[in-house]
Scaffold this motif. Structure first.
Motif, PDB file in Angstrom:
ATOM      1  N   SER A  82       5.561  -3.590  -0.375  1.00  0.00           N
ATOM      2  CA  SER A  82       4.581  -3.601  -1.459  1.00  0.00           C
ATOM      3  C   SER A  82       4.130  -4.983  -1.935  1.00  0.00           C
ATOM      4  O   SER A  82       3.005  -5.111  -2.410  1.00  0.00           O
ATOM      5  N   HIS A  84       0.884  -5.003  -0.423  1.00  0.00           N
ATOM      6  CA  HIS A  84       1.362  -4.503   0.876  1.00  0.00           C
ATOM      7  C   HIS A  84       0.950  -5.449   2.006  1.00  0.00           C
ATOM      8  O   HIS A  84       0.449  -5.036   3.046  1.00  0.00           O
ATOM      9  N   TYR A 101       6.409   9.968   2.078  1.00  0.00           N
ATOM     10  CA  TYR A 101       5.263   9.188   1.621  1.00  0.00           C
ATOM     11  C   TYR A 101       4.260  10.110   0.930  1.00  0.00           C
ATOM     12  O   TYR A 101       3.998  11.218   1.409  1.00  0.00           O
ATOM     13  N   GLY A 111       4.964   1.569   2.050  1.00  0.00           N
ATOM     14  CA  GLY A 111       3.692   2.242   2.252  1.00  0.00           C
ATOM     15  C   GLY A 111       3.537   2.758   3.671  1.00  0.00           C
ATOM     16  O   GLY A 111       4.136   2.236   4.610  1.00  0.00           O
ATOM     17  N   THR A 171       2.346   5.951  -0.454  1.00  0.00           N
ATOM     18  CA  THR A 171       3.500   5.133  -0.809  1.00  0.00           C
ATOM     19  C   THR A 171       4.705   6.046  -1.012  1.00  0.00           C
ATOM     20  O   THR A 171       4.576   7.269  -1.015  1.00  0.00           O
TER      21      THR A 171
END
Length: 292
Positions: free
Chosen positions: A51, A12, A153, A66, A84
């Motif tokens: 990511s 990330h 998320y 994320g 995520t």
């Protein structure tokens, strides 16, 4: 796996920061004494990210996104929540995860040269019990996200809430996007390498971006040490507060988001992946602080 990028996160790496406010609604009070889940609004730092470990990778090359959050508490401490767009993890132990990465890249060098379809097939052959999770990962490749503001998320791990009587309740979190006011001409230009950050900046500047924080209450037999287990859908859900983005930030120093940093009223489970992340993130933070 994708090369070396001194000073960048090991995963990330590409991200954008926002100043935000979290407003709790009191629904969590029977379950936890956590300061940011009571009745007072708290300032928040949020980071949205891709990511890959390449900080220059185009947004459309990474279907997994994320959202990391630091709740800044009045006593000067913070409580973190790292999420995520995948609702579960690929394995429940660090050793298997490392082996899966080796399997994915066994015949290739460099992420940009990896055939993910072949890589996932090889992992399925070796770990057939992970089929449902790998299929879920593969599904995310079929449709590119149009906005960070429209995604769900998941912090994936279970945590314990502890109330003032000392009672513990297993929970799992979810950030659910709230349909806000979209700016005119806000369609994402996915030909831009930075289309997601550009779209979000425009949306915050001219509209609104908010997320509900949801907790699911675990039952007696729900696992708390296995991030591959998403828990049954019929578990009770509660909205415990709302996060609203205010303005973009450009921090001058590396910021660590560690899912094991939690405040009083929240406790960690025995999830080995959760504790592995603490060690891995600490090493990554130390290296990028030295521009390594």
């Amino acid at each position: 796996m994708q090369g070396t990028f001194p000073g960048a996160r090991r995963a990330h790496a590409k991200g954008i920061f926002y100043k935000a406010t979290f407003t709790p609604n009191g629904n969590a009070i029977p379950y936890t004494t956590a300061a940011h889940l009571q009745n007072e609004r708290v300032p928040v730092t949020v980071r949205f990210s891709n990511s890959p470990p390449d900080p220059t990778a185009a947004d459309f090359l990474s279907p997994f996104k994320g959202m990391s959050v630091q709740f800044h508490l009045s006593d000067g401490t913070a409580s973190h929540l790292v999420s995520t767009t995948i609702p579960m993890f690929i394995t429940k132990d660090p050793e298997t995860f490392i082996d899966m990465l080796k399997t994915l890249t066994a015949e290739k060098t460099g992420f940009e040269k990896i055939d993910l379809g072949v890589g996932i097939l090889n992992i399925l052959k070796k770990y057939p019990e992970r089929k449902n999770i790998l299929i879920a990962l593969k599904e995310q490749f079929k449709q590119l996200p149009t906005s960070y503001a429209k995604l769900h998320y998941y912090p994936i791990h279970a945590f314990y809430f502890v109330n003032k009587e000392g009672n513990r309740q297993a929970i799992k979190y979810e950030w659910q996007p709230i349909e806000g006011t979209s700016p005119k001409n806000s369609e994402a230009n996915i030909t831009s390498a930075d289309y997601l950050s550009e779209e979000l900046h425009n949306r915050v500047k001219n509209g609104s971006v908010s997320f509900d924080l949801i907790i699911r209450l675990g039952c007696k037999n729900d696992t708390t040490d296995d991030p591959t287990d998403p828990w049954p859908d019929d578990r009770q859900k509660l909205v415990v507060g709302q996060l609203t983005l205010e303005e973009s930030l450009f921090p001058n120093e590396p910021i660590l988001f560690d899912p094991t940093i939690v405040t009083e009223g929240i406790e960690l489970t025995d999830d080995p992946i959760l504790h592995f992340r603490h060690k891995a993130y600490a090493i990554s933070y130390n290296k990028r602080s030295k521009n390594e």
